[in-house]
Scaffold this active site. Structure first.
Site, PDB file in Angstrom:
ATOM      1  N   ILE A 149       9.417 -52.967 -30.189  1.00 55.73           N
ATOM      2  CA  ILE A 149       9.035 -51.841 -29.644  1.00 55.73           C
ATOM      3  C   ILE A 149       8.506 -52.033 -28.171  1.00 55.73           C
ATOM      4  O   ILE A 149       8.812 -51.666 -27.203  1.00 55.73           O
ATOM      5  CB  ILE A 149       7.884 -51.377 -30.432  1.00 55.73           C
ATOM      6  CG1 ILE A 149       8.467 -50.626 -31.749  1.00 55.73           C
ATOM      7  CG2 ILE A 149       7.234 -50.023 -29.643  1.00 55.73           C
ATOM      8  CD1 ILE A 149       7.506 -50.257 -32.688  1.00 55.73           C
ATOM      9  N   CYS A 227      -0.205 -47.063 -29.626  1.00 60.69           N
ATOM     10  CA  CYS A 227       0.653 -46.313 -30.477  1.00 60.69           C
ATOM     11  C   CYS A 227       1.108 -47.272 -31.674  1.00 60.69           C
ATOM     12  O   CYS A 227       2.209 -47.232 -32.110  1.00 60.69           O
ATOM     13  CB  CYS A 227       2.146 -45.603 -29.732  1.00 60.69           C
ATOM     14  SG  CYS A 227       1.768 -44.444 -28.667  1.00 60.69           S
ATOM     15  N   GLU A 258      -8.463 -42.034 -39.690  1.00 58.50           N
ATOM     16  CA  GLU A 258      -7.651 -40.821 -39.158  1.00 58.50           C
ATOM     17  C   GLU A 258      -8.531 -39.675 -39.573  1.00 58.50           C
ATOM     18  O   GLU A 258      -7.854 -38.787 -40.410  1.00 58.50           O
ATOM     19  CB  GLU A 258      -6.230 -40.942 -39.417  1.00 58.50           C
ATOM     20  CG  GLU A 258      -5.597 -42.163 -38.578  1.00 58.50           C
ATOM     21  CD  GLU A 258      -4.026 -42.196 -39.035  1.00 58.50           C
ATOM     22  OE1 GLU A 258      -3.543 -41.318 -40.002  1.00 58.50           O
ATOM     23  OE2 GLU A 258      -3.369 -43.077 -38.769  1.00 58.50           O
ATOM     24  N   HIS A 276      -0.581 -39.749 -35.345  1.00 58.04           N
ATOM     25  CA  HIS A 276       0.367 -40.956 -35.848  1.00 58.04           C
ATOM     26  C   HIS A 276       1.730 -40.412 -35.740  1.00 58.04           C
ATOM     27  O   HIS A 276       2.490 -40.243 -36.668  1.00 58.04           O
ATOM     28  CB  HIS A 276      -0.024 -41.448 -37.300  1.00 58.04           C
ATOM     29  CG  HIS A 276       0.440 -42.793 -37.189  1.00 58.04           C
ATOM     30  ND1 HIS A 276      -0.134 -43.575 -38.293  1.00 58.04           N
ATOM     31  CD2 HIS A 276       1.349 -43.506 -36.862  1.00 58.04           C
ATOM     32  CE1 HIS A 276       0.491 -44.653 -38.393  1.00 58.04           C
ATOM     33  NE2 HIS A 276       1.523 -44.656 -37.257  1.00 58.04           N
ATOM     34  N   LEU A 277       2.147 -39.907 -34.613  1.00 60.91           N
ATOM     35  CA  LEU A 277       3.551 -39.561 -34.439  1.00 60.91           C
ATOM     36  C   LEU A 277       4.780 -40.359 -33.880  1.00 60.91           C
ATOM     37  O   LEU A 277       5.564 -39.824 -33.721  1.00 60.91           O
ATOM     38  CB  LEU A 277       3.399 -38.296 -33.304  1.00 60.91           C
ATOM     39  CG  LEU A 277       2.528 -36.938 -33.783  1.00 60.91           C
ATOM     40  CD1 LEU A 277       2.653 -35.756 -32.553  1.00 60.91           C
ATOM     41  CD2 LEU A 277       3.004 -36.427 -35.160  1.00 60.91           C
ATOM     42  N   GLY A 278       4.269 -41.731 -33.685  1.00 58.53           N
ATOM     43  CA  GLY A 278       5.075 -42.546 -33.123  1.00 58.53           C
ATOM     44  C   GLY A 278       6.624 -42.658 -33.533  1.00 58.53           C
ATOM     45  O   GLY A 278       7.736 -42.639 -32.779  1.00 58.53           O
TER      46      GLY A 278
END
Length: 532
Positions: A149, A227, A258, A276-278
């Protein structure tokens, strides 16, 4: 076999699992209920929601594999799973692009104050001067963690004209140069960067790696993006730095806990948050589900998986190259230990020919599994075999020779126990056919079968007839026979492939024949015979 899926995965991933085994799909399963039912399953597939604790693993008496549809495994007690011989797999590359793109989105949103401007404008406020941002062009981006990443983030940031620095103690300077990044120490990165983004796993060594001390080293007005994993950043320290103005802003996709209601960072206007949309794209969800399902099925079939976190890493390309060689060492290990019959102190494996140039670690482990499964049963696998060998004090030695006088691919397995030793050898012929080519001191050519009677005797007339007559009287059919001898009249080894198991009572009768020296019944597993 049964598979439990306790978090949401794609329909295609579920279909792949259901095509092979029974699947119970129970996303959102309460922790206590998971403990109560997990003992019925051979496989568990989760995402980040399910916590696979030591208690869950203790209750999972039949579990062979835990699949994580995603990269991080901090929600799985990997150490406990390893102790129990449970393979833990993840899908580290499936969401790489999605997470990298989300990082860039957070980077640009942070630089241009997009979320705050969006909310203000929609509420009727037209205050452009309040949301003046900064350009990314010629700014320095510090990347902490230059794995899959981090490297993809670097490629995208470079396209926007950013200077790139990275800290990663496991990356070579040559690798960093290929990505177009200057490799540096962590302190130097913290002092130099205008933006800092994190791309590391969460483990004891990385927990709170960004705290008060590290924040003090940074430029005034630095901006931070995470992220990767909650817990990499000390959120209390970050809160203080944001309030003081030391940090101009932070864009966070992950948190230690969270729960927005209890996180002070959510109250700050200079913090951008996403839940937590990565990896939350249609493409990534499909990829992680399919890859996790594929790896779980491989593990259940006894195949070596390519993304196990508690196994030596093997790339798919290398795995495809060595996979045809794995059955032979497994067969030899199982075959030898059933003949040897003594505690093993030392194992020597000699790879000769083309096979000597291949990655040997999975092949050696395959051999050890074949040996240990005879002693300990099916719970031995690629995860726990090396640990079991180590705990028993067994020494392992590998020898390589680029050529063999008779075979293109030859493996010789030699074991010792005090003064006692024994050798078997096998070869892979053209077309992938396996042969056992040596038993003890005798050369032979044996096609492996599930049931085999192995005897030694002096090479004299009538031996084969006496053994065949006894087996016939016991209604055991001989499918084929091979004999190996060193010279006429000397000691010989005989292998009889039979259609049915030889009971202990019958084996005792065979052993009592005055023409035989030693008698052993050998049973091989089906996976040993795939290429026989």
């Amino acid at each position: 076999m049964k598979i439990l899926v306790s978090d949401t995965i794609s329909a295609l991933g579920l279909e792949m699992l259901k095509s092979k085994y029974q699947v119970d799909y129970k996303p959102g399963l309460p922790p206590q209920e998971l403990v109560e039912i997990v003992g019925d399953y051979e496989a568990l597939l989760v995402r980040s929601g399910t916590k696979v604790t030591a208690g869950v693993i203790k209750a999972a008496k039949k579990l062979k594999v835990i699949g994580r549809a995603g990269a991080g495994v901090d929600n799985i007690d990997v150490e406990n799973a390893t102790e129990q011989g449970i393979v833990v797999i993840n899908t580290p590359g499936a969401n790489t692009v999605s997470t990298a793109e989300h990082t860039i989105a957070m980077l640009t949103a942070l630089a241009r104050n997009i979320p705050a401007a969006h909310l203000a404008y929609k509420s009727g406020a037209y205050k452009r001067e309040k949301f003046i941002g900064v350009e990314l062009f010629h700014k320095t981006l510090g990347i902490v963690g230059l794995g899959r990443i981090g490297s993809e983030v670097a490629r995208r940031a470079r396209a926007m004209g950013m200077r790139l620095m990275a800290y990663d103690p496991y990356i070579t300077s040559e690798r960093a140069e290929k990505v177009g990044v200057e490799l540096t120490g962590l302190d130097q990165l913290l002092k130099s960067a205008d933006f800092i983004t994190f791309h590391l796993p969460l483990m004891p060594a990385t927990r709170h790696m960004l705290g008060d001390k590290e924040l003090a080293l940074m430029k005034d007005g630095v901006r931070i993006i995470n992220c990767a994993r909650g817990g990499l950043i000390d959120e209390e320290a970050l809160y203080r730095a944001l309030v003081s103005g030391k940090v101009a802003g932070a864009a966070l996709d992950v948190f230690e806990e969270e729960n927005p209601a209890e996180n002070k960072l959510f109250s700050l206007d200079n913090v951008i948050v996403t839940p937590h949309l990565g990896a939350s794209t249609r493409e990534a969800q499909e990829n992680v589900s399919l890859q996790a399902a594929e790896q779980v099925l491989k593990a259940l079939c006894g195949e070596l998986v390519t993304s196990a976190v508690n196994l030596p890493g093997v790339s798919p390309e290398i795995m495809a190259e060595i996979k045809p060689y794995l059955p032979l060492p497994h067969l030899l290990g199982s075959f030898l230990i059933q003949l040897f019959g003594s505690p093993v102190e030392e194992v020597e494996i000699h790879y000769s020919g083309e096979i000597a140039a291949k990655l040997s670690e999975p092949m050696t482990t395959s051999c050890l599994i074949g040996m240990l499964q005879v002693i300990l049963g099916e719970q031995v696998n690629y995860v726990n075999a090396p640990r079991i060998i180590q705990s028993r004090g067994i020494r392992i030695k590998e020898i390589r020779s680029s050529t063999h006088k008779s075979y293109a691919n030859h493996i010789s397995l030699h074991v010792k126990s005090g003064e006692k030793s024994y050798t078997v050898a096998g070869a892979i012929l053209d077309g992938g056919t396996i042969r056992i080519v040596q038993i003890g001191d005798h050369l032979i050519d044996v096609v492996p079968s599930r049931y085999m009677l192995v005897t030694t005797h002096y090479d004299r007339p009538g031996v084969v007839g006496k053994v065949g007559t006894l087996l016939g009287n016991e209604n055991i059919n001989i499918a084929s026979m091979q004999v190996g001898r060193q010279f006429i009249g000397g000691e010989a080894v005989m292998v009889l492939q039979v259609d049915d198991p030889v009971s202990k009572a019958v084996l005792k009768k065979v052993a009592q024949l005055d023409v035989l020296h030693n008698t052993h019944f050998v049973e091989l597993k089906s996976q040993d015979l795939i290429r026989g």
